[in-house]
Design a protein around this motif. Structure first.
Motif, PDB file in Angstrom:
ATOM      1  N   ARG A 170      65.984 119.909 170.353  1.00 45.13           N
ATOM      2  CA  ARG A 170      65.878 120.425 171.715  1.00 45.13           C
ATOM      3  C   ARG A 170      65.562 119.273 172.654  1.00 45.13           C
ATOM      4  NH1 ARG A 170      65.677 125.960 172.055  1.00 45.13           N
ATOM      5  NH2 ARG A 170      65.341 127.073 170.081  1.00 45.13           N
ATOM      6  N   ALA A 171      65.940 119.454 173.896  1.00 48.13           N
ATOM      7  CA  ALA A 171      65.703 118.425 174.906  1.00 48.13           C
ATOM      8  C   ALA A 171      65.084 119.051 176.140  1.00 48.13           C
ATOM      9  CB  ALA A 171      67.006 117.719 175.270  1.00 48.13           C
ATOM     10  N   GLU A 172      64.499 118.220 176.959  1.00 48.02           N
ATOM     11  CA  GLU A 172      63.933 118.632 178.231  1.00 48.02           C
ATOM     12  C   GLU A 172      64.442 117.721 179.327  1.00 48.02           C
ATOM     13  OE1 GLU A 172      59.692 118.618 177.962  1.00 48.02           O
ATOM     14  OE2 GLU A 172      59.629 120.128 176.337  1.00 48.02           O
ATOM     15  N   LEU A 173      64.336 118.171 180.562  1.00 49.45           N
ATOM     16  CA  LEU A 173      64.702 117.332 181.690  1.00 49.45           C
ATOM     17  C   LEU A 173      63.922 116.025 181.642  1.00 49.45           C
ATOM     18  CD1 LEU A 173      64.903 119.933 184.611  1.00 49.45           C
ATOM     19  CD2 LEU A 173      66.791 118.831 183.410  1.00 49.45           C
ATOM     20  N   ARG A 174      64.590 114.939 181.976  1.00 49.71           N
ATOM     21  CA  ARG A 174      64.056 113.577 181.979  1.00 49.71           C
ATOM     22  C   ARG A 174      64.077 112.924 180.602  1.00 49.71           C
ATOM     23  NH1 ARG A 174      64.395 112.628 187.362  1.00 49.71           N
ATOM     24  NH2 ARG A 174      63.368 114.293 188.560  1.00 49.71           N
ATOM     25  N   ASP A 175      64.455 113.671 179.562  1.00 53.34           N
ATOM     26  CA  ASP A 175      64.629 113.018 178.260  1.00 53.34           C
ATOM     27  C   ASP A 175      65.724 111.966 178.359  1.00 53.34           C
ATOM     28  OD1 ASP A 175      62.711 114.668 177.228  1.00 53.34           O
ATOM     29  OD2 ASP A 175      64.013 115.651 175.756  1.00 53.34           O
ATOM     30  N   VAL A 176      65.579 110.919 177.582  1.00 55.64           N
ATOM     31  CA  VAL A 176      66.589 109.858 177.527  1.00 55.64           C
ATOM     32  C   VAL A 176      67.029 109.686 176.075  1.00 55.64           C
ATOM     33  CG1 VAL A 176      67.063 107.407 177.903  1.00 55.64           C
ATOM     34  CG2 VAL A 176      65.659 108.661 179.546  1.00 55.64           C
ATOM     35  N   PHE A 177      68.342 109.628 175.871  1.00 54.21           N
ATOM     36  CA  PHE A 177      68.930 109.398 174.552  1.00 54.21           C
ATOM     37  C   PHE A 177      69.651 108.052 174.562  1.00 54.21           C
ATOM     38  CE2 PHE A 177      68.355 113.890 174.777  1.00 54.21           C
ATOM     39  CZ  PHE A 177      68.237 114.364 173.476  1.00 54.21           C
ATOM     40  N   TYR A 178      69.506 107.331 173.471  1.00 50.29           N
ATOM     41  CA  TYR A 178      70.279 106.101 173.273  1.00 50.29           C
ATOM     42  C   TYR A 178      71.134 106.255 172.027  1.00 50.29           C
ATOM     43  CZ  TYR A 178      67.208 103.770 176.628  1.00 50.29           C
ATOM     44  OH  TYR A 178      66.515 103.416 177.768  1.00 50.29           O
ATOM     45  N   LEU A 179      72.409 105.923 172.144  1.00 48.98           N
ATOM     46  CA  LEU A 179      73.307 105.812 171.000  1.00 48.98           C
ATOM     47  C   LEU A 179      73.578 104.322 170.819  1.00 48.98           C
ATOM     48  CD1 LEU A 179      75.961 108.584 171.867  1.00 48.98           C
ATOM     49  CD2 LEU A 179      73.651 108.861 170.936  1.00 48.98           C
ATOM     50  N   LEU A 180      73.260 103.782 169.641  1.00 50.44           N
ATOM     51  CA  LEU A 180      73.340 102.339 169.410  1.00 50.44           C
ATOM     52  C   LEU A 180      74.132 102.034 168.147  1.00 50.44           C
ATOM     53  CD1 LEU A 180      69.571 101.393 169.978  1.00 50.44           C
ATOM     54  CD2 LEU A 180      71.379 101.573 171.716  1.00 50.44           C
ATOM     55  N   THR A 181      75.033 101.050 168.222  1.00 51.60           N
ATOM     56  CA  THR A 181      75.705 100.600 167.012  1.00 51.60           C
ATOM     57  C   THR A 181      74.735  99.768 166.168  1.00 51.60           C
ATOM     58  OG1 THR A 181      76.704  98.805 168.323  1.00 51.60           O
ATOM     59  CG2 THR A 181      78.073 100.738 167.863  1.00 51.60           C
ATOM     60  N   ASP A 182      75.139  99.446 164.941  1.00 48.92           N
ATOM     61  CA  ASP A 182      74.183  99.092 163.898  1.00 48.92           C
ATOM     62  C   ASP A 182      73.270  97.901 164.179  1.00 48.92           C
ATOM     63  OD1 ASP A 182      76.502  97.492 163.644  1.00 48.92           O
ATOM     64  OD2 ASP A 182      76.062  97.080 161.551  1.00 48.92           O
ATOM     65  N   ALA A 183      73.803  96.783 164.673  1.00 47.77           N
ATOM     66  CA  ALA A 183      72.949  95.610 164.880  1.00 47.77           C
ATOM     67  C   ALA A 183      71.846  95.916 165.884  1.00 47.77           C
ATOM     68  CB  ALA A 183      73.792  94.428 165.351  1.00 47.77           C
ATOM     69  N   LEU A 184      72.209  96.592 166.959  1.00 49.45           N
ATOM     70  CA  LEU A 184      71.223  96.931 167.985  1.00 49.45           C
ATOM     71  C   LEU A 184      70.262  98.005 167.475  1.00 49.45           C
ATOM     72  CD1 LEU A 184      70.482  96.069 170.801  1.00 49.45           C
ATOM     73  CD2 LEU A 184      72.126  97.724 171.722  1.00 49.45           C
ATOM     74  N   ALA A 185      70.768  98.944 166.688  1.00 50.83           N
ATOM     75  CA  ALA A 185      69.898  99.978 166.103  1.00 50.83           C
ATOM     76  C   ALA A 185      68.897  99.361 165.134  1.00 50.83           C
ATOM     77  CB  ALA A 185      70.744 101.031 165.390  1.00 50.83           C
ATOM     78  N   GLU A 186      69.346  98.400 164.342  1.00 48.51           N
ATOM     79  CA  GLU A 186      68.432  97.727 163.412  1.00 48.51           C
ATOM     80  C   GLU A 186      67.350  96.980 164.191  1.00 48.51           C
ATOM     81  OE1 GLU A 186      68.702  94.750 159.555  1.00 48.51           O
ATOM     82  OE2 GLU A 186      70.217  94.596 161.134  1.00 48.51           O
ATOM     83  N   TRP A 187      67.747  96.261 165.244  1.00 48.10           N
ATOM     84  CA  TRP A 187      66.756  95.579 166.089  1.00 48.10           C
ATOM     85  C   TRP A 187      65.750  96.582 166.643  1.00 48.10           C
ATOM     86  CZ3 TRP A 187      66.151  96.939 171.205  1.00 48.10           C
ATOM     87  CH2 TRP A 187      65.183  96.217 171.907  1.00 48.10           C
ATOM     88  N   PHE A 188      66.246  97.744 167.072  1.00 48.85           N
ATOM     89  CA  PHE A 188      65.378  98.757 167.652  1.00 48.85           C
ATOM     90  C   PHE A 188      64.318  99.206 166.642  1.00 48.85           C
ATOM     91  CE2 PHE A 188      63.902 102.887 168.782  1.00 48.85           C
ATOM     92  CZ  PHE A 188      63.947 102.954 170.160  1.00 48.85           C
ATOM     93  N   VAL A 189      64.740  99.497 165.419  1.00 54.61           N
ATOM     94  CA  VAL A 189      63.804  99.971 164.399  1.00 54.61           C
ATOM     95  C   VAL A 189      62.781  98.890 164.060  1.00 54.61           C
ATOM     96  CG1 VAL A 189      63.598 100.787 162.020  1.00 54.61           C
ATOM     97  CG2 VAL A 189      65.466 101.618 163.467  1.00 54.61           C
ATOM     98  N   LEU A 190      63.247  97.654 163.886  1.00 51.45           N
ATOM     99  CA  LEU A 190      62.325  96.562 163.578  1.00 51.45           C
ATOM    100  C   LEU A 190      61.328  96.344 164.713  1.00 51.45           C
ATOM    101  CD1 LEU A 190      64.827  94.022 161.996  1.00 51.45           C
ATOM    102  CD2 LEU A 190      62.935  95.159 160.814  1.00 51.45           C
ATOM    103  N   SER A 191      61.813  96.413 165.957  1.00 51.53           N
ATOM    104  CA  SER A 191      60.939  96.214 167.107  1.00 51.53           C
ATOM    105  C   SER A 191      59.933  97.346 167.234  1.00 51.53           C
ATOM    106  CB  SER A 191      61.774  96.096 168.389  1.00 51.53           C
ATOM    107  OG  SER A 191      62.616  94.964 168.346  1.00 51.53           O
ATOM    108  N   SER A 192      60.371  98.574 166.917  1.00 48.49           N
ATOM    109  CA  SER A 192      59.449  99.706 166.943  1.00 48.49           C
ATOM    110  C   SER A 192      58.336  99.521 165.930  1.00 48.49           C
ATOM    111  CB  SER A 192      60.195 101.013 166.657  1.00 48.49           C
ATOM    112  OG  SER A 192      61.094 101.323 167.699  1.00 48.49           O
ATOM    113  N   ASN A 193      58.695  99.033 164.747  1.00 44.26           N
ATOM    114  CA  ASN A 193      57.694  98.799 163.704  1.00 44.26           C
ATOM    115  C   ASN A 193      56.676  97.746 164.128  1.00 44.26           C
ATOM    116  OD1 ASN A 193      59.039 100.653 162.116  1.00 44.26           O
ATOM    117  ND2 ASN A 193      60.112  99.118 160.901  1.00 44.26           N
ATOM    118  N   ALA A 194      57.143  96.823 164.990  1.00 47.42           N
ATOM    119  CA  ALA A 194      56.260  95.757 165.460  1.00 47.42           C
ATOM    120  C   ALA A 194      55.574  96.124 166.784  1.00 47.42           C
ATOM    121  CB  ALA A 194      57.047  94.464 165.626  1.00 47.42           C
ATOM    122  N   ASN A 195      55.740  97.373 167.210  1.00 48.31           N
ATOM    123  CA  ASN A 195      55.124  97.866 168.455  1.00 48.31           C
ATOM    124  C   ASN A 195      55.544  97.048 169.680  1.00 48.31           C
ATOM    125  OD1 ASN A 195      53.580  99.952 167.154  1.00 48.31           O
ATOM    126  ND2 ASN A 195      52.188  98.349 166.427  1.00 48.31           N
TER     127      ASN A 195
END
Length: 247
Positions: A170-195
């Protein structure tokens, strides 16, 4: 409740390649509220065009779990063909093209509830934010799950079709979605783990006020600091806005 989807697409090829050599693809269907990205595999034949075919096909007709195999078979009829007389090109074409696929659709009920559904084959990923906080991630949860052998959809029937993954929320107004191909998605996950708040960084380079050049420059800086591997990078940003805010 009327919802407007503000959609921004940013893409840049791997370092050393031209825009025409970018094998990522994105398809936008704002009217039908369906969106897709696909990442063509370099080892396939014309995988970039095949990625575009897959993403566009999802926007035109959304597959369901029970129709996915038939849907892929129908899309294969649109796959790139070779007119070359070269034996090498014909041999590569016979083996087929390969690509990941990530598609998402939104549906707003008369009561104002916003639902979304997504399907994925491979390692292109979706991230949902609410109030700056990550609340959903699909289909990959861990950085260790990014490999050199992702699941891929082949353009010829001789290639085994991987089992797709499905997700809904489910979503609400002001929600933001990102669709990312693999290299950028991997960077995102690693960066999230590193806060390191990767969502904030993405927002700064993909919102409507920023040029496409800003995204390419940002990707270049990530590569130069060795936190992003050199690959085609595509980001689709979708923000759910009240109708009046879009006027």
């Amino acid at each position: 409740m009327s919802v407007v989807l503000d959609v921004q697409v940013r893409t840049t090829p791997k370092a050393g390649n031209t825009d025409s050599q970018n094998e990522d693809a994105a398809a936008i269907g704002s009217k039908v509220q369906r969106f897709a990205i696909a990442d063509g595999a370099s080892e396939g034949w014309q995988s970039g065009p095949w990625a575009k075919v897959l993403a566009t096909a999802f926007v035109r007709t959304q597959p369901e779990p029970q129709t996915f195999v038939d849907w892929v078979n129908s899309v294969r009829d649109l796959a790139p063909r070779t007119e070359s007389t070269s034996w090498y090109a014909e041999q590569k074409a016979a083996l087929g093209s390969f690509s990941t696929l990530l598609g998402i659709s939104f549906d707003t009920s008369k009561e104002g509830q916003i639902k979304w559904r997504a399907v994925a084959v491979g390692d292109s990923c979706l991230f949902q934010f609410r109030g700056g906080k990550l609340i959903a991630q699909f289909p990959i949860e861990s950085a260790s799950d990014f490999t050199n052998r992702p699941q891929l959809i082949g353009s010829v029937e001789m290639n085994e079709l991987p089992e797709p993954e499905w997700f809904a929320g489910r979503a609400e107004l002001r929600d933001v979605f990102y669709l990312l191909t693999d290299a950028l998605a991997e960077w995102f996950v690693l960066s999230s783990n590193a806060n390191e708040r990767p969502g904030k960084q993405l927002d700064q380079v993909t919102n409507v006020s920023q040029s496409k050049t800003s995204f390419a420059d940002w990707i270049k800086s990530l590569r130069e600091t060795k936190v992003l591997r050199n690959d085609d990078c595509t980001a689709v940003r979708i923000e759910l806005l009240p109708f009046q805010d879009s006027l």
